[in-house]
Design an enzyme around this catalytic site. Structure first.
Site, PDB file in Angstrom:
ATOM      1  N   ARG A   1     -40.660 -10.620  16.003  1.00  0.00           N
ATOM      2  CA  ARG A   1     -39.929  -9.357  15.850  1.00  0.00           C
ATOM      3  C   ARG A   1     -40.723  -8.154  16.302  1.00  0.00           C
ATOM      4  O   ARG A   1     -40.163  -7.121  16.646  1.00  0.00           O
ATOM      5  CB  ARG A   1     -39.569  -9.144  14.371  1.00  0.00           C
ATOM      6  CG  ARG A   1     -38.473 -10.023  13.883  1.00  0.00           C
ATOM      7  CD  ARG A   1     -38.438 -10.059  12.392  1.00  0.00           C
ATOM      8  NE  ARG A   1     -39.578 -10.794  11.871  1.00  0.00           N
ATOM      9  CZ  ARG A   1     -39.709 -11.194  10.617  1.00  0.00           C
ATOM     10  NH1 ARG A   1     -38.793 -10.895   9.734  1.00  0.00           N
ATOM     11  NH2 ARG A   1     -40.756 -11.876  10.246  1.00  0.00           N
TER      12      ARG A   1
ATOM     13  N   SER B   1     -36.383 -11.474   5.494  1.00  0.00           N
ATOM     14  CA  SER B   1     -36.047 -11.999   4.161  1.00  0.00           C
ATOM     15  C   SER B   1     -36.621 -11.094   3.085  1.00  0.00           C
ATOM     16  O   SER B   1     -35.991 -10.890   2.046  1.00  0.00           O
ATOM     17  CB  SER B   1     -36.599 -13.410   3.983  1.00  0.00           C
ATOM     18  OG  SER B   1     -35.954 -14.300   4.842  1.00  0.00           O
TER      19      SER B   1
ATOM     20  N   HIS C   1     -32.783 -15.313  11.392  1.00  0.00           N
ATOM     21  CA  HIS C   1     -33.136 -16.727  11.529  1.00  0.00           C
ATOM     22  C   HIS C   1     -32.076 -17.467  12.358  1.00  0.00           C
ATOM     23  O   HIS C   1     -32.406 -18.265  13.236  1.00  0.00           O
ATOM     24  CB  HIS C   1     -33.185 -17.415  10.153  1.00  0.00           C
ATOM     25  CG  HIS C   1     -34.265 -16.935   9.233  1.00  0.00           C
ATOM     26  ND1 HIS C   1     -34.019 -16.505   7.955  1.00  0.00           N
ATOM     27  CD2 HIS C   1     -35.607 -16.832   9.400  1.00  0.00           C
ATOM     28  CE1 HIS C   1     -35.157 -16.172   7.367  1.00  0.00           C
ATOM     29  NE2 HIS C   1     -36.139 -16.344   8.220  1.00  0.00           N
TER      30      HIS C   1
ATOM     31  N   LYS D   1     -46.911 -19.693  -3.915  1.00  0.00           N
ATOM     32  CA  LYS D   1     -45.973 -18.624  -3.591  1.00  0.00           C
ATOM     33  C   LYS D   1     -44.802 -18.619  -4.570  1.00  0.00           C
ATOM     34  O   LYS D   1     -44.326 -19.681  -4.974  1.00  0.00           O
ATOM     35  CB  LYS D   1     -45.443 -18.866  -2.162  1.00  0.00           C
ATOM     36  CG  LYS D   1     -45.302 -17.590  -1.344  1.00  0.00           C
ATOM     37  CD  LYS D   1     -45.145 -17.942   0.122  1.00  0.00           C
ATOM     38  CE  LYS D   1     -44.176 -17.018   0.808  1.00  0.00           C
ATOM     39  NZ  LYS D   1     -44.019 -17.355   2.229  1.00  0.00           N
TER      40      LYS D   1
END
Ligand code: ADP
Length: 157
Positions: A91, A129, A18, A42
C-alpha cells in the site's frame, strides 16, 4: 507443476483491500491458499473461526481458493502445501520496506519460495484491518471497507 500461492495475513477482519489483491493475484496461479497466521503473542479482535468462515463464504464459488490457518513460519506452511509463491499487497513505502525485509529473510530460509507483490489499488490503499477495527470498536459503520457478503456478520459482533 501446479503453481500454488499462499496469501498470508491476519484478516482481522478481511477488507475490500485484501479481496482486491486476491482477485488480481488469482489468474497468476492454479491454486491459492489464504493462510490465516495465528500468533499466540498477538491479540485479535475476531476469533479465528469467524475469520476462517468469512473468507470461506466470500470465496465459496471460487474453486481455486482454499482457506486454512497456520502457526509458525509462513515458509514452512508453504512447503507443507507445496506452494512456491507468497502473495503480498503493497500500500505504501512503509509496507514496501517491511515486506522487502520479510521477503529477503524468507528467501534465506527457503530458496524455492518467491514472493510476488501487487500494488494496492489507489482507491483502496488507505484501507487496513487495523483502521477497520478502530471504526468497529468505536461504534462506527465498517461496511464501506468490508466485502458485502459479510457486512452483516461483522457488524453483529
Ligand atoms: P498482516 O498482519 O500480515 O499484515 P493483513 O491481514 O493486515 O496481514 O494483510 C495481509 C496482506 O494484505 C498484506 O500483504 C497486506 O499488505 C495486504 N493488504 C492489506 N490491506 C490492503 C489494501 N488495502 N490494499 C492492498 N493490500 C492490502
Amino acid at each position: 507443476m501446479k503453481k500454488i500461492a499462499v496469501f498470508p495475513g491476519s484478516f482481522d477482519p478481511v477488507t475490500i483491500g485484501h479481496i482486491d489483491i486476491i482477485n488480481r493475484g488469482l489468474p497468476l496461479f492454479d491454486k491459492m491458499i489464504i493462510g490465516i497466521g495465528v500468533n499466540s503473542q498477538k491479540k485479535y479482535l475476531f476469533p479465528l473461526e469467524k475469520r476462517i468462515s468469512w473468507l470461506q463464504k466470500i470465496f465459496e464459488f471460487e474453486p481455486k481458493i482454499e482457506v486454512q490457518s497456520y502457526t509458525g513460519l509462513t515458509v514452512n506452511f508453504c512447503e507443507t502445501h507445496l506452494a512456491r509463491y507468497i502473495l503480498r499487497g503493497i500500500r505504501s513505502s512503509g509496507d514496501f520496506e517491511f515486506e522487502r525485509a520479510v521477503s529477503q529473510t524468507n528467501r534465506v530460509l527457503s530458496r524455492n519460495i518467491e514472493t510476488i507483490f501487487i500494488l494496492a489499488n489507489p482507491s483502496l490503499a488507505s484501507v487496513s484491518s487495523s483502521i477497520v477495527r478502530d471504526v468497529i470498536m468505536n461504534g462506527g459503520d465498517p461496511s464501506p471497507f468490508i466485502p458485502e457478503e459479510i457486512e452483516n456478520l461483522v457488524q453483529r459482533k
